[in-house]
Design a protein around this motif. Structure first.
Motif, PDB file in Angstrom:
ATOM      1  N   UNK A   1       5.391   6.083  -1.367  1.00  0.00           N
ATOM      2  CA  UNK A   1       6.221   6.279  -0.169  1.00  0.00           C
ATOM      3  C   UNK A   1       7.148   5.070  -0.029  1.00  0.00           C
ATOM      4  N   UNK A   2       8.200   5.081  -0.838  1.00  0.00           N
ATOM      5  CA  UNK A   2       9.006   3.870  -1.011  1.00  0.00           C
ATOM      6  C   UNK A   2       9.837   3.524   0.218  1.00  0.00           C
ATOM      7  N   UNK A   3      10.337   4.503   0.927  1.00  0.00           N
ATOM      8  CA  UNK A   3      11.140   4.202   2.116  1.00  0.00           C
ATOM      9  C   UNK A   3      10.276   3.556   3.202  1.00  0.00           C
ATOM     10  N   UNK A   4       9.051   4.053   3.369  1.00  0.00           N
ATOM     11  CA  UNK A   4       8.130   3.449   4.334  1.00  0.00           C
ATOM     12  C   UNK A   4       7.726   2.050   3.886  1.00  0.00           C
ATOM     13  N   UNK A   5       7.566   1.884   2.585  1.00  0.00           N
ATOM     14  CA  UNK A   5       7.252   0.562   2.040  1.00  0.00           C
ATOM     15  C   UNK A   5       8.376  -0.412   2.336  1.00  0.00           C
ATOM     16  N   UNK A   6       9.603   0.026   2.134  1.00  0.00           N
ATOM     17  CA  UNK A   6      10.765  -0.831   2.372  1.00  0.00           C
ATOM     18  C   UNK A   6      10.831  -1.265   3.825  1.00  0.00           C
ATOM     19  N   UNK A   7      10.576  -0.349   4.753  1.00  0.00           N
ATOM     20  CA  UNK A   7      10.601  -0.691   6.185  1.00  0.00           C
ATOM     21  C   UNK A   7       9.572  -1.759   6.512  1.00  0.00           C
ATOM     22  N   UNK A   8       8.368  -1.614   5.977  1.00  0.00           N
ATOM     23  CA  UNK A   8       7.299  -2.575   6.251  1.00  0.00           C
ATOM     24  C   UNK A   8       7.623  -3.953   5.676  1.00  0.00           C
ATOM     25  N   UNK A   9       8.132  -3.970   4.449  1.00  0.00           N
ATOM     26  CA  UNK A   9       8.370  -5.263   3.791  1.00  0.00           C
ATOM     27  C   UNK A   9       9.600  -5.951   4.376  1.00  0.00           C
ATOM     28  N   UNK A  10      10.592  -5.187   4.814  1.00  0.00           N
ATOM     29  CA  UNK A  10      11.724  -5.781   5.534  1.00  0.00           C
ATOM     30  C   UNK A  10      11.251  -6.417   6.837  1.00  0.00           C
TER      31      UNK A  10
ATOM     32  N   UNK B   1       0.834  -1.207   0.000  1.00  0.00           N
ATOM     33  CA  UNK B   1       0.000   0.000   0.000  1.00  0.00           C
ATOM     34  C   UNK B   1       0.870   1.259   0.000  1.00  0.00           C
ATOM     35  N   UNK B   2       1.914   1.258   0.831  1.00  0.00           N
ATOM     36  CA  UNK B   2       2.824   2.398   0.872  1.00  0.00           C
ATOM     37  C   UNK B   2       3.532   2.588  -0.475  1.00  0.00           C
ATOM     38  N   UNK B   3       3.829   1.461  -1.126  1.00  0.00           N
ATOM     39  CA  UNK B   3       4.467   1.517  -2.435  1.00  0.00           C
ATOM     40  C   UNK B   3       3.519   2.143  -3.457  1.00  0.00           C
ATOM     41  N   UNK B   4       2.257   1.754  -3.412  1.00  0.00           N
ATOM     42  CA  UNK B   4       1.263   2.336  -4.314  1.00  0.00           C
ATOM     43  C   UNK B   4       1.171   3.843  -4.100  1.00  0.00           C
ATOM     44  N   UNK B   5       1.264   4.267  -2.841  1.00  0.00           N
ATOM     45  CA  UNK B   5       1.233   5.693  -2.516  1.00  0.00           C
ATOM     46  C   UNK B   5       2.477   6.437  -3.009  1.00  0.00           C
TER      47      UNK B   5
END
Length: 313
Positions: free
Chosen positions: A123-132, A117-121
């Protein structure tokens, strides 16, 4: 495990297994969540009529929540179902997904999809934190690894991305997805000869993204083969008229981007959202589109696609 491999027969096998499980125990929540994911997948990849996919996935998600209103996977598939039924409305998706996250912050699947969802938005750094975090919770989940790989592409960590794709492919063979992601990694890195060599390994009948022609045309353009790129435009247009081409407008937008013809690119990109290709979800994150991110027309297309009044950064 069958569903993770992503092949059409595997999804049908998974559907049969989930239905058998329901016949044995109709009050067990997980088969309904599994069916919901299958039907969502089928619709998203054009393997089932979208309206039928929406109807079946919604019914399964509703039944799962009826059995256990606080089950994290039930809340998650409900959110996924809402995203497609609402025609990619990010606000309604965020509301449903946030509820799942609050209920099960330690769920690898919930963290993964919150990261997506963050990636779709964008917000790639937040996406990376969540997926890590999702990977830490479930390190051998091939879906998490592939999404992590794509997120690394979005932050331009190309070798790390390829490492994740290889790791995922070693766990579950996903030949088309793996090959396309490796191709895309070299394309984004502007190693066009390597990208072209990898793209040629994708068999025509196994092009699940239906983007091989558009990607090939883009590479022709970037490698200075303008006439070949324009020939690919003609080929895609002819196939589209014959009803033999999915995502024709997205393919054409890729080629016109390679040719630096902005007006044609935008014209086809606007129409591409009616095709609902999955890759369009990540328009705000994928570096392919980076040169357009600040342009008003691009922002307007994104806002319309995700039902937002203003682009949220």
């Amino acid at each position: 495990q069958l569903l993770r491999s992503g092949a059409h027969p595997d999804v049908l096998n998974a559907i049969n297994m989930f239905e058998e499980a329901i016949a044995i125990d109709p009050d067990f929540v997980l088969p309904y969540t599994g069916l919901c994911m299958c039907y969502t997948f089928m619709g998203a990849w054009g393997l089932m009529d979208q309206q039928e996919s929406n109807s079946k996935s919604e019914a399964c998600a509703r039944k799962a929540l009826e059995i256990d209103p606080s089950h994290p996977t039930a809340l998650l598939v409900h959110a996924m179902s809402i995203f497609w039924i609402s025609n990619w409305n990010l606000d309604t998706y965020a509301e449903a997904l946030t509820k799942a996250l609050k209920t099960a912050p330690g769920s690898a699947e919930v963290r993964l999809y919150y990261g997506v969802f963050r990636l779709i938005e964008g917000k790639v750094e937040k996406a990376l934190s969540e997926i890590l975090l999702a990977k830490k919770l479930d390190p051998l989940n091939s879906v998490i690894l592939t999404r992590l790989g794509y997120t690394y592409l979005c932050v331009k960590e190309f070798e790390l991305a390829r490492e994740q794709f290889r790791e995922a492919h070693a766990l579950v063979k996903m030949d088309m997805y793996y090959q396309f992601m490796i191709t895309w990694s070299y394309l984004l890195e502007e190693k066009y000869e390597l990208a072209e060599a990898e793209l040629q390994k994708i068999e025509e009948g196994k092009d699940g993204y239906h983007l091989k022609r558009g990607t090939a045309g883009y590479l022709h353009a970037r490698l200075g083969r303008r006439e070949e790129a324009l020939q690919m435009v003609d080929e895609i247009s002819s196939l589209d008229k014959e009803g033999k081409m999915r995502f024709s407008h997205l393919n054409l937008s890729l080629i016109y981007s390679g040719l630096d013809q902005r007006e044609q690119m935008y014209s086809h990109l606007e129409k591409a959202f009616n095709e609902k290709a999955i890759t369009l979800m990540f328009l705000q994150a994928d570096p392919f589109w980076e040169n357009y991110w600040k342009e008003a027309r691009f922002k307007a297309i994104v806002d319309k696609a995700f039902h937002r009044k203003t682009t949220k950064k």
